[in-house]
Design a protein around this motif. Structure first.
Motif, PDB file in Angstrom:
ATOM      1  N   ASP A  99      13.839   3.291  -2.616  1.00 48.10           N
ATOM      2  CA  ASP A  99      15.744   3.808  -1.971  1.00 48.10           C
ATOM      3  C   ASP A  99      15.510   4.840  -2.819  1.00 48.10           C
ATOM      4  O   ASP A  99      15.661   4.721  -3.794  1.00 48.10           O
ATOM      5  CB  ASP A  99      15.832   2.945  -1.448  1.00 48.10           C
ATOM      6  CG  ASP A  99      15.731   1.949  -0.984  1.00 48.10           C
ATOM      7  OD1 ASP A  99      15.068   1.914   0.527  1.00 48.10           O
ATOM      8  OD2 ASP A  99      16.158   0.923  -0.767  1.00 48.10           O
ATOM      9  N   GLY A 100      15.413   6.193  -2.206  1.00 48.77           N
ATOM     10  CA  GLY A 100      16.673   6.886  -2.292  1.00 48.77           C
ATOM     11  C   GLY A 100      15.120   8.630  -2.825  1.00 48.77           C
ATOM     12  O   GLY A 100      14.765   8.359  -1.840  1.00 48.77           O
ATOM     13  N   GLY A 101      14.814   9.257  -3.631  1.00 53.24           N
ATOM     14  CA  GLY A 101      14.951  10.802  -3.660  1.00 53.24           C
ATOM     15  C   GLY A 101      13.618  10.595  -4.091  1.00 53.24           C
ATOM     16  O   GLY A 101      13.317   9.803  -4.812  1.00 53.24           O
ATOM     17  N   ILE A 102      12.371  11.782  -3.331  1.00 51.06           N
ATOM     18  CA  ILE A 102      11.075  11.755  -4.405  1.00 51.06           C
ATOM     19  C   ILE A 102      10.781  13.504  -4.254  1.00 51.06           C
ATOM     20  O   ILE A 102      10.797  13.886  -3.442  1.00 51.06           O
ATOM     21  CB  ILE A 102       9.784  11.422  -3.236  1.00 51.06           C
ATOM     22  CG1 ILE A 102      10.188   9.862  -3.177  1.00 51.06           C
ATOM     23  CG2 ILE A 102       8.684  11.239  -3.349  1.00 51.06           C
ATOM     24  CD1 ILE A 102       9.386   8.188  -2.267  1.00 51.06           C
ATOM     25  N   THR A 103      10.910  13.870  -5.525  1.00 48.93           N
ATOM     26  CA  THR A 103       9.975  14.780  -5.326  1.00 48.93           C
ATOM     27  C   THR A 103       8.795  15.112  -5.509  1.00 48.93           C
ATOM     28  O   THR A 103       8.109  14.531  -6.525  1.00 48.93           O
ATOM     29  CB  THR A 103      10.722  15.545  -6.883  1.00 48.93           C
ATOM     30  OG1 THR A 103      12.142  15.234  -6.164  1.00 48.93           O
ATOM     31  CG2 THR A 103      10.224  17.326  -6.364  1.00 48.93           C
ATOM     32  N   VAL A 104       7.033  15.468  -4.659  1.00 53.26           N
ATOM     33  CA  VAL A 104       6.175  15.797  -4.551  1.00 53.26           C
ATOM     34  C   VAL A 104       6.384  16.079  -5.376  1.00 53.26           C
ATOM     35  O   VAL A 104       6.300  17.403  -5.807  1.00 53.26           O
ATOM     36  CB  VAL A 104       5.849  15.614  -3.405  1.00 53.26           C
ATOM     37  CG1 VAL A 104       4.083  16.102  -3.718  1.00 53.26           C
ATOM     38  CG2 VAL A 104       6.313  15.455  -2.173  1.00 53.26           C
ATOM     39  N   SER A 105       4.458  15.488  -6.637  1.00 53.64           N
ATOM     40  CA  SER A 105       3.909  16.223  -7.372  1.00 53.64           C
ATOM     41  C   SER A 105       2.739  16.063  -7.750  1.00 53.64           C
ATOM     42  O   SER A 105       1.546  15.998  -8.965  1.00 53.64           O
ATOM     43  CB  SER A 105       4.731  15.888  -8.982  1.00 53.64           C
ATOM     44  OG  SER A 105       4.949  13.961  -9.444  1.00 53.64           O
ATOM     45  N   SER A 106       1.833  15.729  -6.861  1.00 47.91           N
ATOM     46  CA  SER A 106       0.585  15.145  -6.692  1.00 47.91           C
ATOM     47  C   SER A 106       0.112  16.222  -5.176  1.00 47.91           C
ATOM     48  O   SER A 106       0.444  16.221  -4.030  1.00 47.91           O
ATOM     49  CB  SER A 106       0.404  13.892  -6.755  1.00 47.91           C
ATOM     50  OG  SER A 106       0.594  12.818  -5.381  1.00 47.91           O
ATOM     51  N   ALA A 107      -1.329  16.154  -5.189  1.00 50.86           N
ATOM     52  CA  ALA A 107      -1.713  16.555  -4.000  1.00 50.86           C
ATOM     53  C   ALA A 107      -1.847  16.025  -2.995  1.00 50.86           C
ATOM     54  O   ALA A 107      -1.749  16.781  -1.643  1.00 50.86           O
ATOM     55  CB  ALA A 107      -3.504  17.431  -4.198  1.00 50.86           C
ATOM     56  N   LEU A 108      -1.946  14.591  -3.096  1.00 48.96           N
ATOM     57  CA  LEU A 108      -1.869  13.637  -1.723  1.00 48.96           C
ATOM     58  C   LEU A 108      -0.501  12.397  -2.425  1.00 48.96           C
ATOM     59  O   LEU A 108      -0.851  11.493  -3.443  1.00 48.96           O
ATOM     60  CB  LEU A 108      -2.492  13.061  -1.737  1.00 48.96           C
ATOM     61  CG  LEU A 108      -3.024  12.095  -0.434  1.00 48.96           C
ATOM     62  CD1 LEU A 108      -2.649  12.459   0.640  1.00 48.96           C
ATOM     63  CD2 LEU A 108      -4.206  11.654  -0.679  1.00 48.96           C
ATOM     64  N   THR A 109       0.857  12.194  -1.775  1.00 45.00           N
ATOM     65  CA  THR A 109       1.068  11.441  -1.519  1.00 45.00           C
ATOM     66  C   THR A 109       1.592  10.529  -0.793  1.00 45.00           C
ATOM     67  O   THR A 109       1.613  11.227   0.348  1.00 45.00           O
ATOM     68  CB  THR A 109       2.586  11.939  -1.808  1.00 45.00           C
ATOM     69  OG1 THR A 109       2.858  12.890  -3.013  1.00 45.00           O
ATOM     70  CG2 THR A 109       3.463  11.203  -2.193  1.00 45.00           C
ATOM     71  N   CYS A 110       1.241   9.176  -1.138  1.00 38.54           N
ATOM     72  CA  CYS A 110       2.076   7.945   0.212  1.00 38.54           C
ATOM     73  C   CYS A 110       2.807   7.670  -0.271  1.00 38.54           C
ATOM     74  O   CYS A 110       3.602   7.019  -1.020  1.00 38.54           O
ATOM     75  CB  CYS A 110       0.292   7.187   0.256  1.00 38.54           C
ATOM     76  SG  CYS A 110       0.499   5.864   0.850  1.00 38.54           S
ATOM     77  N   VAL A 111       3.865   7.535   0.493  1.00 36.65           N
ATOM     78  CA  VAL A 111       5.194   6.979   0.602  1.00 36.65           C
ATOM     79  C   VAL A 111       4.993   5.011   1.438  1.00 36.65           C
ATOM     80  O   VAL A 111       4.648   4.892   2.572  1.00 36.65           O
ATOM     81  CB  VAL A 111       6.034   7.357   0.617  1.00 36.65           C
ATOM     82  CG1 VAL A 111       6.108   8.337  -0.042  1.00 36.65           C
ATOM     83  CG2 VAL A 111       6.523   7.364   2.572  1.00 36.65           C
ATOM     84  N   LEU A 112       5.086   4.189   1.294  1.00 39.85           N
ATOM     85  CA  LEU A 112       5.376   2.952   2.197  1.00 39.85           C
ATOM     86  C   LEU A 112       6.501   2.250   2.323  1.00 39.85           C
ATOM     87  O   LEU A 112       6.768   2.028   0.740  1.00 39.85           O
ATOM     88  CB  LEU A 112       4.323   1.668   1.126  1.00 39.85           C
ATOM     89  CG  LEU A 112       2.862   2.535   1.538  1.00 39.85           C
ATOM     90  CD1 LEU A 112       1.661   1.543   0.664  1.00 39.85           C
ATOM     91  CD2 LEU A 112       2.244   2.340   2.874  1.00 39.85           C
ATOM     92  N   ASN A 113       7.532   1.595   3.168  1.00 45.17           N
ATOM     93  CA  ASN A 113       8.721   1.516   3.642  1.00 45.17           C
ATOM     94  C   ASN A 113       9.181   1.583   2.495  1.00 45.17           C
ATOM     95  O   ASN A 113       9.854   1.201   1.712  1.00 45.17           O
ATOM     96  CB  ASN A 113       7.687  -0.673   2.728  1.00 45.17           C
ATOM     97  CG  ASN A 113       9.775  -1.158   3.576  1.00 45.17           C
ATOM     98  OD1 ASN A 113      10.082  -0.795   4.319  1.00 45.17           O
ATOM     99  ND2 ASN A 113       9.896  -2.122   2.147  1.00 45.17           N
ATOM    100  N   CYS A 114       9.410   2.974   2.283  1.00 47.28           N
ATOM    101  CA  CYS A 114      10.459   4.129   1.643  1.00 47.28           C
ATOM    102  C   CYS A 114      11.674   3.753   2.488  1.00 47.28           C
ATOM    103  O   CYS A 114      10.771   5.233   3.945  1.00 47.28           O
ATOM    104  CB  CYS A 114       9.997   4.962   0.548  1.00 47.28           C
ATOM    105  SG  CYS A 114       8.802   4.545  -0.531  1.00 47.28           S
ATOM    106  N   LYS A 115      12.277   4.570   1.406  1.00 51.23           N
ATOM    107  CA  LYS A 115      13.760   5.416   2.398  1.00 51.23           C
ATOM    108  C   LYS A 115      14.112   6.275   1.384  1.00 51.23           C
ATOM    109  O   LYS A 115      14.515   6.476   0.189  1.00 51.23           O
ATOM    110  CB  LYS A 115      14.885   4.402   2.454  1.00 51.23           C
ATOM    111  CG  LYS A 115      14.694   2.721   3.484  1.00 51.23           C
ATOM    112  CD  LYS A 115      14.368   2.992   4.665  1.00 51.23           C
ATOM    113  CE  LYS A 115      13.803   1.330   5.209  1.00 51.23           C
ATOM    114  NZ  LYS A 115      12.224   0.981   5.170  1.00 51.23           N
ATOM    115  N   GLY A 116      14.849   7.419   2.377  1.00 55.29           N
ATOM    116  CA  GLY A 116      15.670   8.578   1.538  1.00 55.29           C
ATOM    117  C   GLY A 116      14.860   9.972   1.641  1.00 55.29           C
ATOM    118  O   GLY A 116      14.405  10.347   3.784  1.00 55.29           O
TER     119      GLY A 116
END
Length: 169
Positions: free
Chosen positions: A92-109
């Protein structure tokens, strides 16, 4: 741990996991090696599908978050051949992408793609995220009941997967 993964592997083999990935899986001797197999370019779709559509038995985001906590949510970046991947799970919260492929599972924000950054995103398993894109998203894949919102013309392909690509109907 081994029982959960053994059951997942058995189910995946039954549903068509190829011999190449079975051999990679079998060759793993550490949790990091197994995580690296699961989070390569092809493995991310598998993980997103199993968590989004629930065919993995007791393998789910809670299991991932507990068992592989040191490898998720920005703590680890898989790197192979100049290509990077990250997995975010139950965050829960912010994600700043830093990879070529990013997978988010059950995330909020909010997910931020920085200016000049090129990536692909997989949004899955009950995630509810807003994407703020200052870069370029080559592919945005949304699984099952995940929800995302974005306001960007710099997304090349958007793919919605509403039915498991693995589960036999």
């Amino acid at each position: 741990m081994k029982t959960v993964l053994r059951d997942l592997r058995r189910r995946a083999r039954h549903l068509g996991l190829c011999d190449v990935y079975s051999a990679k899986w079998d060759a793993c001797t550490t949790r990091q090696e197994l995580f690296d197999v699961a989070t390569d370019v092809n493995g991310m779709g598998f993980i997103a599908d199993v968590c989004s559509f629930g065919w993995g038995g007791t393998f789910d985001t809670d299991y991932l978050a507990e068992t592989y906590s040191e490898f998720i949510n920005g703590r680890y970046t898989r790197s192979s051949g100049g290509y990077t991947t990250q997995l975010w799970c139950n965050h829960d919260g912010g994600i700043t992408v830093s990879s070529a492929l990013t997978c988010v599972l059950n995330c909020k924000g909010v997910i931020i793609v920085p200016m000049g950054f090129v990536c692909s995103l997989v949004i899955a398993d009950r995630s509810d995220v807003q994407i703020i894109n200052f870069g370029r998203i080559m592919e945005l894949v949304v699984y099952g009941g995940a929800r995302e919102s974005h306001q960007s013309k710099y997304i090349d392909t958007i793919k919605n997967i509403d039915i498991s690509e693995w589960r036999k109907q």
